[in-house]
Design a protein around this motif. Sequence first.
Motif, short mmCIF file in Angstrom:
data_model
loop_
_atom_site.label_atom_id
_atom_site.label_comp_id
_atom_site.label_asym_id
_atom_site.label_seq_id
_atom_site.Cartn_x
_atom_site.Cartn_y
_atom_site.Cartn_z
N LEU A 1 -41.30 -71.85 58.23
CA LEU A 1 -40.91 -72.36 56.92
C LEU A 1 -41.13 -71.25 55.92
CD1 LEU A 1 -42.51 -75.92 57.11
CD2 LEU A 1 -40.10 -75.33 57.33
N LEU A 2 -40.05 -70.77 55.33
CA LEU A 2 -40.10 -69.62 54.43
C LEU A 2 -39.82 -70.06 53.00
CD1 LEU A 2 -37.95 -67.22 56.65
CD2 LEU A 2 -40.45 -67.39 56.60
N ALA A 3 -40.60 -69.53 52.08
CA ALA A 3 -40.42 -69.86 50.66
C ALA A 3 -40.40 -68.57 49.84
CB ALA A 3 -41.53 -70.77 50.17
N LYS A 4 -39.49 -68.51 48.90
CA LYS A 4 -39.42 -67.35 48.02
C LYS A 4 -40.25 -67.63 46.77
CE LYS A 4 -36.23 -63.87 46.29
NZ LYS A 4 -34.81 -63.46 46.20
N VAL A 5 -41.30 -66.85 46.59
CA VAL A 5 -42.18 -67.00 45.43
C VAL A 5 -42.13 -65.68 44.67
CG1 VAL A 5 -44.52 -67.46 44.63
CG2 VAL A 5 -43.65 -68.59 46.70
N GLY A 6 -41.51 -65.72 43.50
CA GLY A 6 -41.29 -64.49 42.78
C GLY A 6 -40.31 -63.63 43.55
N ARG A 7 -40.69 -62.39 43.84
CA ARG A 7 -39.83 -61.50 44.62
C ARG A 7 -40.22 -61.46 46.09
NH1 ARG A 7 -39.15 -56.12 40.75
NH2 ARG A 7 -38.18 -57.19 38.95
N ARG A 8 -41.21 -62.22 46.45
CA ARG A 8 -41.70 -62.19 47.83
C ARG A 8 -41.25 -63.42 48.61
NH1 ARG A 8 -48.00 -61.56 47.67
NH2 ARG A 8 -47.62 -61.29 49.91
N THR A 9 -40.98 -63.23 49.90
CA THR A 9 -40.69 -64.34 50.80
C THR A 9 -41.92 -64.57 51.66
OG1 THR A 9 -38.32 -63.83 50.85
CG2 THR A 9 -39.20 -65.18 52.65
N LEU A 10 -42.49 -65.76 51.52
CA LEU A 10 -43.75 -66.07 52.19
C LEU A 10 -43.54 -67.08 53.31
CD1 LEU A 10 -45.97 -66.54 49.00
CD2 LEU A 10 -45.63 -64.44 50.33
N THR A 11 -44.31 -66.93 54.39
CA THR A 11 -44.31 -67.91 55.46
C THR A 11 -45.34 -68.98 55.13
OG1 THR A 11 -43.66 -66.24 57.10
CG2 THR A 11 -44.63 -68.28 57.93
N VAL A 12 -44.88 -70.17 54.79
CA VAL A 12 -45.80 -71.23 54.39
C VAL A 12 -46.18 -72.14 55.57
CG1 VAL A 12 -45.03 -71.20 52.01
CG2 VAL A 12 -43.90 -72.72 53.64
N GLY A 13 -45.51 -71.95 56.70
CA GLY A 13 -45.84 -72.72 57.89
C GLY A 13 -45.11 -72.13 59.09
N SER A 14 -45.73 -72.19 60.26
CA SER A 14 -45.07 -71.64 61.44
C SER A 14 -45.64 -72.27 62.70
CB SER A 14 -45.24 -70.12 61.51
OG SER A 14 -46.60 -69.77 61.69
N ARG A 15 -44.83 -72.20 63.76
CA ARG A 15 -45.28 -72.66 65.08
C ARG A 15 -44.39 -72.05 66.14
NH1 ARG A 15 -46.29 -78.84 67.39
NH2 ARG A 15 -46.84 -78.19 69.50
N THR A 16 -44.99 -71.66 67.26
CA THR A 16 -44.24 -71.16 68.41
C THR A 16 -44.60 -72.01 69.62
OG1 THR A 16 -44.23 -68.89 67.53
CG2 THR A 16 -43.79 -69.16 69.88
N LEU A 17 -43.58 -72.43 70.36
CA LEU A 17 -43.82 -73.28 71.53
C LEU A 17 -42.77 -73.02 72.58
CD1 LEU A 17 -42.52 -76.86 70.92
CD2 LEU A 17 -42.20 -75.07 69.22
N LYS A 18 -43.07 -73.39 73.82
CA LYS A 18 -42.12 -73.31 74.91
C LYS A 18 -41.51 -74.69 75.14
CE LYS A 18 -44.04 -69.34 77.36
NZ LYS A 18 -44.54 -68.81 78.66
N VAL A 19 -40.18 -74.72 75.18
CA VAL A 19 -39.45 -75.97 75.39
C VAL A 19 -38.83 -75.91 76.78
CG1 VAL A 19 -37.57 -77.43 74.58
CG2 VAL A 19 -38.99 -76.20 72.93
N SER A 20 -39.24 -76.81 77.65
CA SER A 20 -38.76 -76.77 79.03
C SER A 20 -37.58 -77.69 79.27
CB SER A 20 -39.90 -77.16 80.00
OG SER A 20 -40.41 -78.45 79.68
N ARG A 21 -37.35 -78.64 78.36
CA ARG A 21 -36.24 -79.58 78.58
C ARG A 21 -35.13 -79.35 77.56
NH1 ARG A 21 -36.04 -84.18 75.34
NH2 ARG A 21 -37.68 -84.38 73.78
N VAL A 22 -33.93 -79.65 77.98
CA VAL A 22 -32.76 -79.50 77.12
C VAL A 22 -32.63 -80.74 76.24
CG1 VAL A 22 -30.25 -79.26 77.10
CG2 VAL A 22 -31.61 -78.06 78.83
N GLY A 23 -32.23 -80.53 75.00
CA GLY A 23 -32.01 -81.66 74.11
C GLY A 23 -32.90 -81.60 72.88
#
Length: 233
Positions: free
Chosen positions: A164-186
């Motif tokens: 989740l990226l937000a532009k605050v002033g001239r900067r783009t900040l990551t306000v939330g993130s997650r990485t996961l492995k998805v084994s099923r389609v859909g």
Amino acid sequence: MIPRSGPNAGIAFRFANMPIEAEGTGPYFTPDEQTLFINVQHPGEVTATRTSAVFGDVQTYSSWWPDGDRTANFTPSTPIPATVAITRVRPPAPGSPSTPPPSQTIPAGIPATPGVPGSPTPADTSRPVLTRLALKKVSAAGFRRAGARVTFAVSEPATVRIRLLAKVGRRTLTVGSRTLKVSRVGSSTVTVRPSSTGKAVLRLRSRLNVTLEVRATDLAGNARTTKKSTRIG
């Protein structure tokens, strides 16, 4: 396609569609009749006559084929013609070994032929498809406390990175993130927790425009990134 034997003999089945506002031309079979080549001409043909279409603005085009999907609203792109190959894959005969003996192995460098024992597997170069991107409505306080629910659909098993990226002033900040492995389609729905930066920003704001960015990388290393503008609060 019309089966000539079995319980469905004589019944016609459709096995291919053209993209919206396109014409299928020049069908041609390989000599073994196992692969059909067909050309997709002028996808999105009515774009030029639409009063709402703006040259250079792909969001206004009637088709995004083949790199995007106008119906599912992902990867906006200019429609282009292409040639598609549709291959019939025969299932292995009952009792046949899953791996052919060495004497049947076709040397590397010879093109793969579906259904031929020992034929080398062609390299996977297709990127995964991402659709149904959505961020469930959540208040700033609710996001700081418990995170936000993100929904997406991926066309094959993949490692998925959500930001989740937000532009605050001239900067783009990551306000939330997650990485996961998805084994099923859909479709999948997961919770994305706020970063320390996100918590700090949302202490000062009750509403924040964000970009939902989802990147899927399949087992072969092919990747696709899709973005959607949304809001917290």
